[in-house]
Design a protein around this motif. Structure first.
Motif, PDB file in Angstrom:
ATOM      1  N   GLY A   1     -44.410  41.506-113.782  1.00 40.59           N
ATOM      2  CA  GLY A   1     -42.655  40.413-113.742  1.00 40.59           C
ATOM      3  C   GLY A   1     -41.186  41.592-113.320  1.00 40.59           C
ATOM      4  N   HIS A   2     -42.060  42.212-112.382  1.00 38.72           N
ATOM      5  CA  HIS A   2     -40.428  43.333-112.436  1.00 38.72           C
ATOM      6  C   HIS A   2     -41.301  44.083-111.022  1.00 38.72           C
ATOM      7  N   ARG A   3     -39.749  44.579-110.487  1.00 39.31           N
ATOM      8  CA  ARG A   3     -39.920  44.933-108.900  1.00 39.31           C
ATOM      9  C   ARG A   3     -40.783  46.264-108.749  1.00 39.31           C
ATOM     10  N   ALA A   4     -41.468  46.183-108.501  1.00 37.07           N
ATOM     11  CA  ALA A   4     -43.050  47.464-107.959  1.00 37.07           C
ATOM     12  C   ALA A   4     -41.915  47.930-107.116  1.00 37.07           C
ATOM     13  N   TYR A   5     -42.024  49.584-106.653  1.00 37.18           N
ATOM     14  CA  TYR A   5     -41.563  50.184-106.199  1.00 37.18           C
ATOM     15  C   TYR A   5     -42.928  51.576-105.077  1.00 37.18           C
ATOM     16  N   GLN A   6     -42.757  51.008-103.571  1.00 36.32           N
ATOM     17  CA  GLN A   6     -43.919  52.467-102.488  1.00 36.32           C
ATOM     18  C   GLN A   6     -43.850  53.404-103.307  1.00 36.32           C
ATOM     19  N   ARG A   7     -42.783  54.031-103.871  1.00 35.82           N
ATOM     20  CA  ARG A   7     -42.560  56.327-104.426  1.00 35.82           C
ATOM     21  C   ARG A   7     -42.334  56.229-105.548  1.00 35.82           C
ATOM     22  N   LEU A   8     -42.305  56.511-106.071  1.00 39.30           N
ATOM     23  CA  LEU A   8     -41.993  57.433-107.380  1.00 39.30           C
ATOM     24  C   LEU A   8     -40.604  57.594-106.712  1.00 39.30           C
ATOM     25  N   ALA A   9     -39.849  57.874-105.903  1.00 38.24           N
ATOM     26  CA  ALA A   9     -39.100  58.284-105.538  1.00 38.24           C
ATOM     27  C   ALA A   9     -37.091  56.934-105.352  1.00 38.24           C
ATOM     28  N   ASP A  10     -38.365  55.916-105.241  1.00 39.53           N
ATOM     29  CA  ASP A  10     -37.760  54.908-104.586  1.00 39.53           C
ATOM     30  C   ASP A  10     -37.176  54.131-106.007  1.00 39.53           C
TER      31      ASP A  10
ATOM     32  N   ASP B   1     -49.779  66.008-105.526  1.00 38.17           N
ATOM     33  CA  ASP B   1     -48.902  65.361-105.185  1.00 38.17           C
ATOM     34  C   ASP B   1     -48.069  64.269-106.326  1.00 38.17           C
ATOM     35  N   VAL B   2     -48.465  64.078-106.704  1.00 38.41           N
ATOM     36  CA  VAL B   2     -47.791  63.186-107.892  1.00 38.41           C
ATOM     37  C   VAL B   2     -46.754  63.879-108.706  1.00 38.41           C
ATOM     38  N   ALA B   3     -47.671  65.007-109.609  1.00 43.05           N
ATOM     39  CA  ALA B   3     -46.647  66.048-110.555  1.00 43.05           C
ATOM     40  C   ALA B   3     -45.309  66.177-109.726  1.00 43.05           C
ATOM     41  N   ARG B   4     -45.145  66.588-107.798  1.00 44.54           N
ATOM     42  CA  ARG B   4     -44.503  67.610-107.149  1.00 44.54           C
ATOM     43  C   ARG B   4     -43.521  66.168-107.501  1.00 44.54           C
ATOM     44  N   GLN B   5     -44.226  65.032-107.240  1.00 42.69           N
ATOM     45  CA  GLN B   5     -43.043  63.932-107.434  1.00 42.69           C
ATOM     46  C   GLN B   5     -41.903  63.773-108.232  1.00 42.69           C
ATOM     47  N   ALA B   6     -42.981  63.942-109.342  1.00 40.46           N
ATOM     48  CA  ALA B   6     -42.569  63.340-110.297  1.00 40.46           C
ATOM     49  C   ALA B   6     -41.180  64.108-111.462  1.00 40.46           C
ATOM     50  N   VAL B   7     -41.629  65.908-110.316  1.00 41.55           N
ATOM     51  CA  VAL B   7     -40.914  66.408-110.604  1.00 41.55           C
ATOM     52  C   VAL B   7     -39.418  66.596-110.089  1.00 41.55           C
ATOM     53  N   ALA B   8     -39.579  65.830-108.771  1.00 43.95           N
ATOM     54  CA  ALA B   8     -38.635  65.970-107.502  1.00 43.95           C
ATOM     55  C   ALA B   8     -37.649  64.929-108.504  1.00 43.95           C
ATOM     56  N   ILE B   9     -37.802  63.522-109.439  1.00 45.95           N
ATOM     57  CA  ILE B   9     -37.572  62.650-109.974  1.00 45.95           C
ATOM     58  C   ILE B   9     -37.077  62.793-111.001  1.00 45.95           C
ATOM     59  N   GLY B  10     -37.147  64.181-111.745  1.00 45.23           N
ATOM     60  CA  GLY B  10     -36.916  64.643-112.629  1.00 45.23           C
ATOM     61  C   GLY B  10     -37.257  63.732-114.052  1.00 45.23           C
ATOM     62  N   ALA B  11     -38.646  63.147-113.935  1.00 43.66           N
ATOM     63  CA  ALA B  11     -39.274  62.108-115.131  1.00 43.66           C
ATOM     64  C   ALA B  11     -39.415  63.908-115.893  1.00 43.66           C
ATOM     65  N   ARG B  12     -39.362  63.472-117.569  1.00 44.21           N
ATOM     66  CA  ARG B  12     -39.920  64.538-118.562  1.00 44.21           C
ATOM     67  C   ARG B  12     -41.174  64.704-118.699  1.00 44.21           C
ATOM     68  N   ALA B  13     -42.149  64.172-118.311  1.00 47.02           N
ATOM     69  CA  ALA B  13     -43.716  64.281-119.045  1.00 47.02           C
ATOM     70  C   ALA B  13     -44.317  63.402-117.128  1.00 47.02           C
TER      71      ALA B  13
ATOM     72  N   ALA C   1     -46.295  70.802-112.919  1.00 44.57           N
ATOM     73  CA  ALA C   1     -45.821  70.318-113.683  1.00 44.57           C
ATOM     74  C   ALA C   1     -45.444  71.380-115.252  1.00 44.57           C
ATOM     75  N   GLU C   2     -46.229  71.724-115.758  1.00 45.72           N
ATOM     76  CA  GLU C   2     -45.652  72.942-116.161  1.00 45.72           C
ATOM     77  C   GLU C   2     -44.620  74.108-115.879  1.00 45.72           C
ATOM     78  N   GLU C   3     -45.032  74.341-114.959  1.00 45.69           N
ATOM     79  CA  GLU C   3     -43.541  75.737-114.366  1.00 45.69           C
ATOM     80  C   GLU C   3     -42.046  74.663-113.628  1.00 45.69           C
ATOM     81  N   ALA C   4     -42.507  73.206-114.123  1.00 44.04           N
ATOM     82  CA  ALA C   4     -40.913  72.499-113.781  1.00 44.04           C
ATOM     83  C   ALA C   4     -40.227  72.579-115.123  1.00 44.04           C
ATOM     84  N   GLY C   5     -41.490  72.163-116.792  1.00 44.29           N
ATOM     85  CA  GLY C   5     -41.016  72.575-117.438  1.00 44.29           C
ATOM     86  C   GLY C   5     -41.416  71.054-118.457  1.00 44.29           C
ATOM     87  N   LEU C   6     -42.162  70.265-117.852  1.00 49.38           N
ATOM     88  CA  LEU C   6     -42.625  68.855-117.251  1.00 49.38           C
ATOM     89  C   LEU C   6     -43.526  69.031-119.198  1.00 49.38           C
ATOM     90  N   ALA C   7     -43.450  67.551-119.552  1.00 48.38           N
ATOM     91  CA  ALA C   7     -45.120  68.034-120.567  1.00 48.38           C
ATOM     92  C   ALA C   7     -45.852  67.581-120.002  1.00 48.38           C
TER      93      ALA C   7
END
Length: 139
Positions: free
Chosen positions: A56-65, A84-96, A112-118
């Motif tokens: 029921g919500h807008r979907a995105y093609q990439r995390l960066a979107d 690759d998903v971990a790199r993208q998560a770091v790039a968008i500033g996700a917490r975990a 993830a851990e080197e970037a400080g993500l849980a």
């Protein structure tokens, strides 16, 4: 702290979860787990290469979107894609970064851990939510 304790702590206070690999097929875990999380008060943002709307919500093609802050990136993709998903998560500033049950990646953990993500792997988010009674903070 073990992965279950980390997982429980992450869900407590999380609001927005981006789900990479959220399925369009209601019969798959990659659809039913995010739907259960949404029903428990979490804002679910689907990441899918071709879907325009999921749950029921807008979907995105990439995390960066995604145009809003993301607390947790939940992964329903093969282990080989997790780094690759971990790199993208770091790039968008996700917490975990959370890899669903059956998904493990030493490289994703390191990124993830080197970037400080849980980091959580090989844990079903809906099971942890059910066992802990966690509720999302999304309105």
């Amino acid at each position: 702290m073990d992965d279950f304790e980390t997982a429980a702590r992450l869900l407590d206070g999380a609001g927005t979860i981006a789900v990479v690999g959220l399925s369009t097929n209601p019969g798959k875990s990659a659809h039913s787990v995010p739907a259960a999380m949404q029903a428990s008060g979490f804002r679910i943002v689907g990441v899918h290469p071709s879907a325009t709307e999921l749950l029921g919500h807008r979907a995105y093609q990439r995390l960066a979107d995604i145009e809003e802050p993301v607390d947790i990136v939940n992964v329903f993709r093969p282990s080989a894609e997790a780094a690759d998903v971990a790199r993208q998560a770091v790039a968008i500033g996700a917490r975990a970064l959370w890899l669903q049950q059956g998904i493990v990646s030493a490289e994703a953990r390191r990124i993830a851990e080197e970037a400080g993500l849980a980091y959580v792997e090989d844990q079903c988010m809906a099971v942890v939510r059910a066992l802990t009674g966690a509720r999302g903070t999304a309105s």
